[in-house]
Write a protein that holds these residues in place. Structure first.
Motif, PDB file in Angstrom:
ATOM      1  N   GLU A 105       0.839  -1.188   0.000  1.00 66.53           N
ATOM      2  CA  GLU A 105       0.000   0.000   0.000  1.00 66.53           C
ATOM      3  C   GLU A 105       0.877   1.242   0.000  1.00 66.53           C
ATOM      4  OE1 GLU A 105      -2.601  -0.154   3.366  1.00 66.53           O
ATOM      5  OE2 GLU A 105      -3.458  -2.073   2.765  1.00 66.53           O
ATOM      6  N   LYS A 106       0.367   2.319  -0.575  1.00 62.94           N
ATOM      7  CA  LYS A 106       1.066   3.600  -0.567  1.00 62.94           C
ATOM      8  C   LYS A 106       1.381   3.981   0.878  1.00 62.94           C
ATOM      9  CE  LYS A 106       0.596   8.399  -1.987  1.00 62.94           C
ATOM     10  NZ  LYS A 106      -0.254   9.390  -2.634  1.00 62.94           N
ATOM     11  N   GLY A 107       2.610   4.441   1.109  1.00 65.16           N
ATOM     12  CA  GLY A 107       3.038   4.842   2.440  1.00 65.16           C
ATOM     13  C   GLY A 107       3.749   3.747   3.213  1.00 65.16           C
ATOM     14  N   LYS A 108       3.668   2.503   2.757  1.00 64.24           N
ATOM     15  CA  LYS A 108       4.324   1.374   3.439  1.00 64.24           C
ATOM     16  C   LYS A 108       5.821   1.426   3.167  1.00 64.24           C
ATOM     17  CE  LYS A 108       4.149  -3.181   4.843  1.00 64.24           C
ATOM     18  NZ  LYS A 108       3.475  -3.746   5.939  1.00 64.24           N
ATOM     19  N   SER A 109       6.623   1.201   4.208  1.00 67.86           N
ATOM     20  CA  SER A 109       8.076   1.149   4.072  1.00 67.86           C
ATOM     21  C   SER A 109       8.558  -0.270   4.319  1.00 67.86           C
ATOM     22  CB  SER A 109       8.749   2.101   5.064  1.00 67.86           C
ATOM     23  OG  SER A 109       8.429   3.439   4.757  1.00 67.86           O
ATOM     24  N   LEU A 110       9.462  -0.726   3.455  1.00 65.34           N
ATOM     25  CA  LEU A 110       9.991  -2.085   3.541  1.00 65.34           C
ATOM     26  C   LEU A 110      11.481  -2.106   3.253  1.00 65.34           C
ATOM     27  CD1 LEU A 110       7.291  -3.953   1.404  1.00 65.34           C
ATOM     28  CD2 LEU A 110       7.530  -4.057   3.885  1.00 65.34           C
ATOM     29  N   ILE A 111      12.159  -3.110   3.772  1.00 64.27           N
ATOM     30  CA  ILE A 111      13.523  -3.403   3.350  1.00 64.27           C
ATOM     31  C   ILE A 111      13.387  -4.292   2.128  1.00 64.27           C
ATOM     32  CG2 ILE A 111      15.706  -4.514   3.912  1.00 64.27           C
ATOM     33  CD1 ILE A 111      15.167  -3.810   6.848  1.00 64.27           C
ATOM     34  N   LEU A 112      13.974  -3.860   1.012  1.00 67.54           N
ATOM     35  CA  LEU A 112      13.855  -4.577  -0.249  1.00 67.54           C
ATOM     36  C   LEU A 112      15.200  -5.150  -0.675  1.00 67.54           C
ATOM     37  CD1 LEU A 112      11.751  -1.879  -2.116  1.00 67.54           C
ATOM     38  CD2 LEU A 112      10.888  -3.944  -1.010  1.00 67.54           C
ATOM     39  N   TYR A 113      15.214  -6.427  -1.006  1.00 74.15           N
ATOM     40  CA  TYR A 113      16.371  -7.107  -1.572  1.00 74.15           C
ATOM     41  C   TYR A 113      16.025  -7.340  -3.040  1.00 74.15           C
ATOM     42  CZ  TYR A 113      17.660  -8.146   3.269  1.00 74.15           C
ATOM     43  OH  TYR A 113      18.010  -8.056   4.590  1.00 74.15           O
ATOM     44  N   LEU A 114      16.645  -6.595  -3.944  1.00 66.19           N
ATOM     45  CA  LEU A 114      16.273  -6.634  -5.350  1.00 66.19           C
ATOM     46  C   LEU A 114      17.394  -7.249  -6.177  1.00 66.19           C
ATOM     47  CD1 LEU A 114      14.888  -3.009  -5.440  1.00 66.19           C
ATOM     48  CD2 LEU A 114      13.566  -5.120  -5.224  1.00 66.19           C
ATOM     49  N   SER A 115      17.006  -8.059  -7.146  1.00 63.46           N
ATOM     50  CA  SER A 115      17.981  -8.704  -8.015  1.00 63.46           C
ATOM     51  C   SER A 115      17.750  -8.273  -9.450  1.00 63.46           C
ATOM     52  CB  SER A 115      17.852 -10.224  -7.922  1.00 63.46           C
ATOM     53  OG  SER A 115      18.124 -10.656  -6.615  1.00 63.46           O
ATOM     54  N   GLY A 116      18.789  -8.368 -10.243  1.00 64.65           N
ATOM     55  CA  GLY A 116      18.679  -8.010 -11.648  1.00 64.65           C
ATOM     56  C   GLY A 116      18.911  -6.530 -11.857  1.00 64.65           C
ATOM     57  N   GLU A 117      18.326  -6.017 -12.938  1.00 69.82           N
ATOM     58  CA  GLU A 117      18.491  -4.616 -13.282  1.00 69.82           C
ATOM     59  C   GLU A 117      17.145  -3.915 -13.296  1.00 69.82           C
ATOM     60  OE1 GLU A 117      20.714  -4.189 -16.875  1.00 69.82           O
ATOM     61  OE2 GLU A 117      22.204  -5.650 -16.269  1.00 69.82           O
ATOM     62  N   ALA A 118      17.168  -2.605 -13.124  1.00 65.30           N
ATOM     63  CA  ALA A 118      15.933  -1.821 -13.130  1.00 65.30           C
ATOM     64  C   ALA A 118      15.322  -1.827 -14.525  1.00 65.30           C
ATOM     65  CB  ALA A 118      16.229  -0.403 -12.669  1.00 65.30           C
ATOM     66  N   PRO A 119      14.015  -1.768 -14.672  1.00 67.52           N
ATOM     67  CA  PRO A 119      13.062  -1.784 -13.560  1.00 67.52           C
ATOM     68  C   PRO A 119      12.937  -3.183 -12.973  1.00 67.52           C
ATOM     69  CG  PRO A 119      11.888  -1.731 -15.638  1.00 67.52           C
ATOM     70  CD  PRO A 119      13.351  -1.650 -15.955  1.00 67.52           C
ATOM     71  N   PHE A 120      12.828  -3.275 -11.670  1.00 66.45           N
ATOM     72  CA  PHE A 120      12.823  -4.558 -10.972  1.00 66.45           C
ATOM     73  C   PHE A 120      11.461  -5.206 -11.025  1.00 66.45           C
ATOM     74  CE2 PHE A 120      16.138  -1.953  -9.100  1.00 66.45           C
ATOM     75  CZ  PHE A 120      17.218  -2.791  -9.246  1.00 66.45           C
TER      76      PHE A 120
END
Length: 120
Positions: A105-120
């Motif tokens: 939801e808009k406003g939610k903050s998370l720690i994100l572990y992203l792989s690959g290249e943008a856009p993820f």
């Protein structure tokens, strides 16, 4: 009654801490160290825009109508990768039932572990 207060205390304390999130919510989870090593980007970010759109998902020779969620994130803290605090980036994930995408939801903050290249 004592158990009730212990459980209530644990729930209350847990509510004040952000938790890591995986885009595929139903898959096996790695430990934090492995997730960090495998990710190209690790950030704490806030969802500043969330929109959904219909899309097609191909599996073999079949196409399925699904819903994708496109999230614009604003970085609050960065541990790995090219995104500094204040920068934005987008993610896209399928959020239709049983495909394992994590809806936010808009406003939610998370720690994100992203792989690959943008856009993820």
């Amino acid at each position: 009654m004592k158990k009730f207060f212990v459980v209530l205390a644990i729930i209350t304390i847990s509510a004040f801490y952000s938790q890591p999130s995986h885009a595929c919510s139903c898959g096996p989870r790695s430990d934090v160290d492995s997730s960090y090593m495998e990710a190209s980007v690790v950030v704490f970010a806030e969802a500043i825009s969330v929109k959904t759109e219909p899309t097609k998902l191909s599996r073999g020779d079949k196409d399925f109508d699904v819903t994708s969620e496109i999230v614009l994130w604003k970085v609050k803290k960065s541990w790995k990768g090219q995104y500094e605090p204040g920068k934005t980036f987008s993610t896209s994930t399928v959020v239709t039932c049983c495909v394992c995408g994590l809806s936010v939801e808009k406003g939610k903050s998370l720690i994100l572990y992203l792989s690959g290249e943008a856009p993820f």
